[in-house]
Design a protein around this motif. Structure first.
Motif, PDB file in Angstrom:
ATOM      1  N   ARG A  17      -3.483  25.738   6.500  1.00 16.13           N
ATOM      2  CA  ARG A  17      -4.073  25.172   5.297  1.00 16.13           C
ATOM      3  C   ARG A  17      -3.200  24.043   4.786  1.00 16.13           C
ATOM      4  O   ARG A  17      -1.981  24.189   4.685  1.00 16.13           O
ATOM      5  CB  ARG A  17      -4.232  26.252   4.221  1.00 16.13           C
ATOM      6  N   VAL A  18      -3.815  22.912   4.466  1.00 12.26           N
ATOM      7  CA  VAL A  18      -3.072  21.741   4.003  1.00 12.26           C
ATOM      8  C   VAL A  18      -2.663  21.943   2.551  1.00 12.26           C
ATOM      9  O   VAL A  18      -3.510  22.173   1.673  1.00 12.26           O
ATOM     10  CB  VAL A  18      -3.925  20.461   4.139  1.00 12.26           C
ATOM     11  N   ILE A  19      -1.345  21.856   2.299  1.00 13.90           N
ATOM     12  CA  ILE A  19      -0.808  22.008   0.945  1.00 13.90           C
ATOM     13  C   ILE A  19       0.272  20.953   0.728  1.00 13.90           C
ATOM     14  O   ILE A  19       0.663  20.251   1.652  1.00 13.90           O
ATOM     15  CB  ILE A  19      -0.222  23.425   0.716  1.00 13.90           C
ATOM     16  N   THR A  20       0.783  20.868  -0.484  1.00 22.02           N
ATOM     17  CA  THR A  20       1.835  19.892  -0.775  1.00 22.02           C
ATOM     18  C   THR A  20       3.195  20.451  -0.366  1.00 22.02           C
ATOM     19  O   THR A  20       3.402  21.667  -0.303  1.00 22.02           O
ATOM     20  CB  THR A  20       1.875  19.541  -2.267  1.00 22.02           C
ATOM     21  N   ILE A  21       4.122  19.548  -0.112  1.00 15.48           N
ATOM     22  CA  ILE A  21       5.458  19.956   0.288  1.00 15.48           C
ATOM     23  C   ILE A  21       6.159  20.722  -0.826  1.00 15.48           C
ATOM     24  O   ILE A  21       6.923  21.654  -0.574  1.00 15.48           O
ATOM     25  CB  ILE A  21       6.306  18.722   0.711  1.00 15.48           C
ATOM     26  N   GLU A  22       5.879  20.374  -2.079  1.00 14.62           N
ATOM     27  CA  GLU A  22       6.512  21.057  -3.202  1.00 14.62           C
ATOM     28  C   GLU A  22       6.109  22.526  -3.247  1.00 14.62           C
ATOM     29  O   GLU A  22       6.949  23.423  -3.441  1.00 14.62           O
ATOM     30  CB  GLU A  22       6.140  20.370  -4.520  1.00 14.62           C
ATOM     31  N   GLU A  23       4.813  22.766  -3.060  1.00 19.48           N
ATOM     32  CA  GLU A  23       4.333  24.148  -3.063  1.00 19.48           C
ATOM     33  C   GLU A  23       4.937  24.940  -1.907  1.00 19.48           C
ATOM     34  O   GLU A  23       5.364  26.094  -2.082  1.00 19.48           O
ATOM     35  CB  GLU A  23       2.806  24.159  -2.959  1.00 19.48           C
ATOM     36  N   TYR A  24       5.014  24.322  -0.756  1.00 21.88           N
ATOM     37  CA  TYR A  24       5.532  25.018   0.412  1.00 21.88           C
ATOM     38  C   TYR A  24       7.030  25.265   0.303  1.00 21.88           C
ATOM     39  O   TYR A  24       7.529  26.328   0.717  1.00 21.88           O
ATOM     40  CB  TYR A  24       5.210  24.226   1.680  1.00 21.88           C
ATOM     41  N   MET A  25       7.774  24.301  -0.231  1.00 21.40           N
ATOM     42  CA  MET A  25       9.213  24.485  -0.384  1.00 21.40           C
ATOM     43  C   MET A  25       9.522  25.627  -1.333  1.00 21.40           C
ATOM     44  O   MET A  25      10.506  26.357  -1.151  1.00 21.40           O
ATOM     45  CB  MET A  25       9.842  23.179  -0.882  1.00 21.40           C
ATOM     46  N   ASP A  26       8.705  25.814  -2.336  1.00 21.94           N
ATOM     47  CA  ASP A  26       8.900  26.943  -3.247  1.00 21.94           C
ATOM     48  C   ASP A  26       8.786  28.263  -2.495  1.00 21.94           C
ATOM     49  O   ASP A  26       9.527  29.209  -2.761  1.00 21.94           O
ATOM     50  CB  ASP A  26       7.866  26.894  -4.373  1.00 21.94           C
ATOM     51  N   LYS A  37       0.795  -1.231   0.000  1.00 23.52           N
ATOM     52  CA  LYS A  37       0.000   0.000   0.000  1.00 23.52           C
ATOM     53  C   LYS A  37       0.824   1.274   0.000  1.00 23.52           C
ATOM     54  O   LYS A  37       0.538   2.202  -0.763  1.00 23.52           O
ATOM     55  CB  LYS A  37      -0.911  -0.007   1.234  1.00 23.52           C
ATOM     56  N   GLY A  38       1.841   1.334   0.842  1.00 24.76           N
ATOM     57  CA  GLY A  38       2.560   2.582   1.064  1.00 24.76           C
ATOM     58  C   GLY A  38       3.168   3.189  -0.184  1.00 24.76           C
ATOM     59  O   GLY A  38       3.123   4.403  -0.386  1.00 24.76           O
ATOM     60  N   ARG A  39       3.727   2.359  -1.055  1.00 23.26           N
ATOM     61  CA  ARG A  39       4.407   2.883  -2.252  1.00 23.26           C
ATOM     62  C   ARG A  39       3.445   3.530  -3.242  1.00 23.26           C
ATOM     63  O   ARG A  39       3.856   4.291  -4.116  1.00 23.26           O
ATOM     64  CB  ARG A  39       5.182   1.753  -2.941  1.00 23.26           C
ATOM     65  N   ARG A  40       2.169   3.219  -3.115  1.00 26.80           N
ATOM     66  CA  ARG A  40       1.176   3.792  -4.029  1.00 26.80           C
ATOM     67  C   ARG A  40       0.741   5.187  -3.603  1.00 26.80           C
ATOM     68  O   ARG A  40       0.074   5.889  -4.385  1.00 26.80           O
ATOM     69  CB  ARG A  40      -0.043   2.869  -4.103  1.00 26.80           C
ATOM     70  N   GLY A  41       1.062   5.573  -2.380  1.00 27.68           N
ATOM     71  CA  GLY A  41       0.724   6.910  -1.906  1.00 27.68           C
ATOM     72  C   GLY A  41       1.925   7.829  -1.931  1.00 27.68           C
ATOM     73  O   GLY A  41       2.933   7.550  -2.595  1.00 27.68           O
ATOM     74  N   ARG A  42       1.811   8.921  -1.194  1.00 27.03           N
ATOM     75  CA  ARG A  42       2.907   9.887  -1.109  1.00 27.03           C
ATOM     76  C   ARG A  42       3.156  10.243   0.357  1.00 27.03           C
ATOM     77  O   ARG A  42       2.852  11.355   0.799  1.00 27.03           O
ATOM     78  CB  ARG A  42       2.593  11.143  -1.917  1.00 27.03           C
ATOM     79  N   PRO A  43       3.698   9.291   1.126  1.00 23.67           N
ATOM     80  CA  PRO A  43       3.924   9.536   2.554  1.00 23.67           C
ATOM     81  C   PRO A  43       4.883  10.689   2.794  1.00 23.67           C
ATOM     82  O   PRO A  43       5.982  10.715   2.255  1.00 23.67           O
ATOM     83  CB  PRO A  43       4.506   8.211   3.053  1.00 23.67           C
ATOM     84  N   GLY A  44       4.448  11.657   3.582  1.00 22.60           N
ATOM     85  CA  GLY A  44       5.278  12.810   3.907  1.00 22.60           C
ATOM     86  C   GLY A  44       5.070  14.003   3.019  1.00 22.60           C
ATOM     87  O   GLY A  44       5.749  15.018   3.176  1.00 22.60           O
ATOM     88  N   SER A  45       4.108  13.933   2.104  1.00 19.29           N
ATOM     89  CA  SER A  45       3.972  14.983   1.088  1.00 19.29           C
ATOM     90  C   SER A  45       3.058  16.126   1.492  1.00 19.29           C
ATOM     91  O   SER A  45       3.016  17.152   0.802  1.00 19.29           O
ATOM     92  CB  SER A  45       3.452  14.369  -0.218  1.00 19.29           C
ATOM     93  N   LEU A  46       2.295  15.994   2.589  1.00 22.34           N
ATOM     94  CA  LEU A  46       1.344  17.030   2.975  1.00 22.34           C
ATOM     95  C   LEU A  46       1.836  17.806   4.193  1.00 22.34           C
ATOM     96  O   LEU A  46       2.221  17.215   5.203  1.00 22.34           O
ATOM     97  CB  LEU A  46      -0.025  16.423   3.269  1.00 22.34           C
ATOM     98  N   VAL A  47       1.819  19.122   4.091  1.00 31.20           N
ATOM     99  CA  VAL A  47       2.188  20.008   5.197  1.00 31.20           C
ATOM    100  C   VAL A  47       1.098  21.056   5.346  1.00 31.20           C
ATOM    101  O   VAL A  47       0.121  21.069   4.592  1.00 31.20           O
ATOM    102  CB  VAL A  47       3.550  20.684   4.945  1.00 31.20           C
ATOM    103  N   VAL A  48       1.252  21.940   6.333  1.00 29.93           N
ATOM    104  CA  VAL A  48       0.328  23.065   6.468  1.00 29.93           C
ATOM    105  C   VAL A  48       1.126  24.359   6.440  1.00 29.93           C
ATOM    106  O   VAL A  48       2.291  24.390   6.838  1.00 29.93           O
ATOM    107  CB  VAL A  48      -0.504  22.977   7.772  1.00 29.93           C
TER     108      VAL A  48
END
Length: 466
Positions: A448-457, A432-443
């Motif tokens: 507000r919940v956003i993706t790590i990529e958006e936040y790192m930018d 199951k785990g490899r099909r998701g994106r563990p660690g990818s959601l931050v606030v």
């Protein structure tokens, strides 16, 4: 699939950090267990763990000043390494570590009550063992499902502060005797025994990091969580060190008697009368239960976040009306109950207490290696790497690695259990785990919940913080 956004403040993040630090519960649980390995040098190992924890909290707050999420540690690991398996591995090692810590505290709760009432002349009936062990699982679980602001603000933070007052008072009483400088040295204890005691104490003091899971629920999360952890380390960690010194100093018998005493603090308190001992018994039991509230809150949010990221079954994202993870909390309770039932039935209460405690420490420290060495990588990603964010995390994490290496015993039940649980992680990730994106959601700063990529930018565009 959302928690109660921005509903708690510094008081509650401090409460969560103090819950898992559990200074009084740590003295009667992990310090007592550490005495089995280090004798009176447990004071030295506790001091070493306090310094190591300060380095670790600096390492951790290097993340929390920049990132917040409901996933806590494993989100930090992903922000650095961008590796799904490492992030998933860290998430499950945290869940297992907290479930085993719950089990340690539940076993300690029974031993504590049994010994305390025995000192007062009462004998527990045969059926009380199952009742107390079940209560130790159910009570923190039910409270963890109530509104988080109430349970942390009115139950945990107040009781934790009372624990600190008791430990400091015991230290002041111990100063009636000359200060024992030899307690601040290894004093002949073997490196392996020092490491075993260090791991136990380190896990307790570093419990302040449990506040990281409140990122989605804390107002101004980057500021509030960081302050809550440092406050807990300063108050809780220092009081645990002072209480451990008092525990050893106030013991009237030999060192061998101290090492073999199941609950020396209660015997010491009884010297001042039945009422002081009973107060210490109630406060110690409450500390253990509060610790299990904090660990249940944290691990439930890990599972909730994994489900939201598609790395765990979706039913783990079910929440109550007040925004508490429902199914995830119940799963943590089930895991904790299984650990208690399995180890106590095979090993008995005393041996289960010692072995499960070591497994807890090893699993907790294994996860810390990932995000500890990841701090320089993370800061390099956002172009804000400094001497401090390079050297301090490396030193702190190297100390953790030393503890792991010294703690693992070949051909032991601990090693067998570690292998079994690591196999579960690999199978779960493959299925199951490899099909998701563990660690990818931050606030973000507004929860507000956003993706790590958006936040790192966003982070890359900010000037370095001095």
């Amino acid at each position: 699939m959302r928690l109660s956004r921005g509903s708690i403040s510094l008081k509650e993040t401090y409460g969560q950090a103090m819950a898992v630090t559990a200074p009084l519960g740590s003295v009667v649980s992990t310090s007592t267990a550490a005495i089995l390995y280090a004798g009176h040098s447990v004071v030295f190992t506790t001091l070493l763990a306090l310094m190591g924890s300060a380095l670790w909290i600096y390492t951790l707050t290097s993340y929390t000043r920049r990132i917040a999420s409901a996933g806590g540690y494993y989100t930090f690991g992903y922000s650095a390494w961008r590796n799904k398996f490492l992030s998933f591995f860290e998430a499950l090692t945290e869940v297992f570590a907290y479930s085993f810590l719950n089990a340690v505290n539940v076993i300690t709760l029974y031993l504590l009550i049994n010994i305390g009432l025995g000192i007062l002349g009462f004998t527990l009936p045969w059926w009380s063992e199952g009742v107390i062990l079940a209560f130790g699982i159910l009570y923190p679980t039910l409270l963890s499902l109530t509104q988080i602001k109430k349970v942390l603000g009115y139950v945990v933070s107040v009781s934790a502060t009372a624990e600190v007052v008791l430990l400091v008072a015991l230290f002041l009483v111990s100063l009636r005797e000359p200060f024992h400088l030899e307690y601040l040295t290894p004093d002949g204890a073997s490196p392996n025994n020092i490491a075993q005691a260090f791991v136990l104490s380190m896990v307790s003091i570093s419990g302040a990091g449990a506040a990281t899971y409140l990122g989605e629920e804390a107002k101004k999360p980057m500021k509030t969580i960081t302050q809550g952890m440092w406050l807990s380390l300063l108050i809780g960690g220092l009081s645990m060190f002072l209480g451990t010194y008092a525990l050893v100093t106030l013991w009237g018998g030999s060192l061998s008697d101290l090492a073999n005493s199941p609950q020396p603090l209660l015997f010491e308190m009884y010297r001042y009368g039945s009422i002081p001992m009973f107060i210490a018994l109630v406060m110690s039991a409450n500390s253990l239960l509060a610790s299990n509230i904090g660990t249940t809150l944290g691990s439930a949010r890990i599972l909730f976040n994994l489900g939201r990221e598609g790395a765990a079954p979706r039913f783990l994202t079910n929440v109550t009306k007040s925004g508490e993870p429902l199914v995830s909390t119940l799963l943590v309770a089930l895991l904790s109950a299984l650990v208690v039932a399995l180890f106590t039935s095979v090993l008995g209460l005393s041996d289960a207490f010692a072995i499960v405690g070591v497994i807890t420490g090893i699993f907790w420290l294994m996860g810390r290696v990932i995000d500890g060495f990841g701090v320089p990588v993370f800061y390099a990603r956002i172009s804000q790497l400094s001497v401090y964010t390079l050297l301090i995390p490396i030193i702190a994490t190297s100390l953790n690695v030393w503890g792991i290496i010294q703690s693992i015993q070949p051909n032991s039940i601990s090693l067998f259990t570690l292998v079994a649980l690591l196999s579960v992680i690999v199978v779960w990730y493959s299925a199951k785990g490899r099909r998701g994106r563990p660690g990818s959601l931050v606030v973000d700063e507004e929860n507000r919940v956003i993706t790590i990529e958006e936040y790192m930018d966003r982070l890359k565009k900010k000037a370095p913080v001095t």
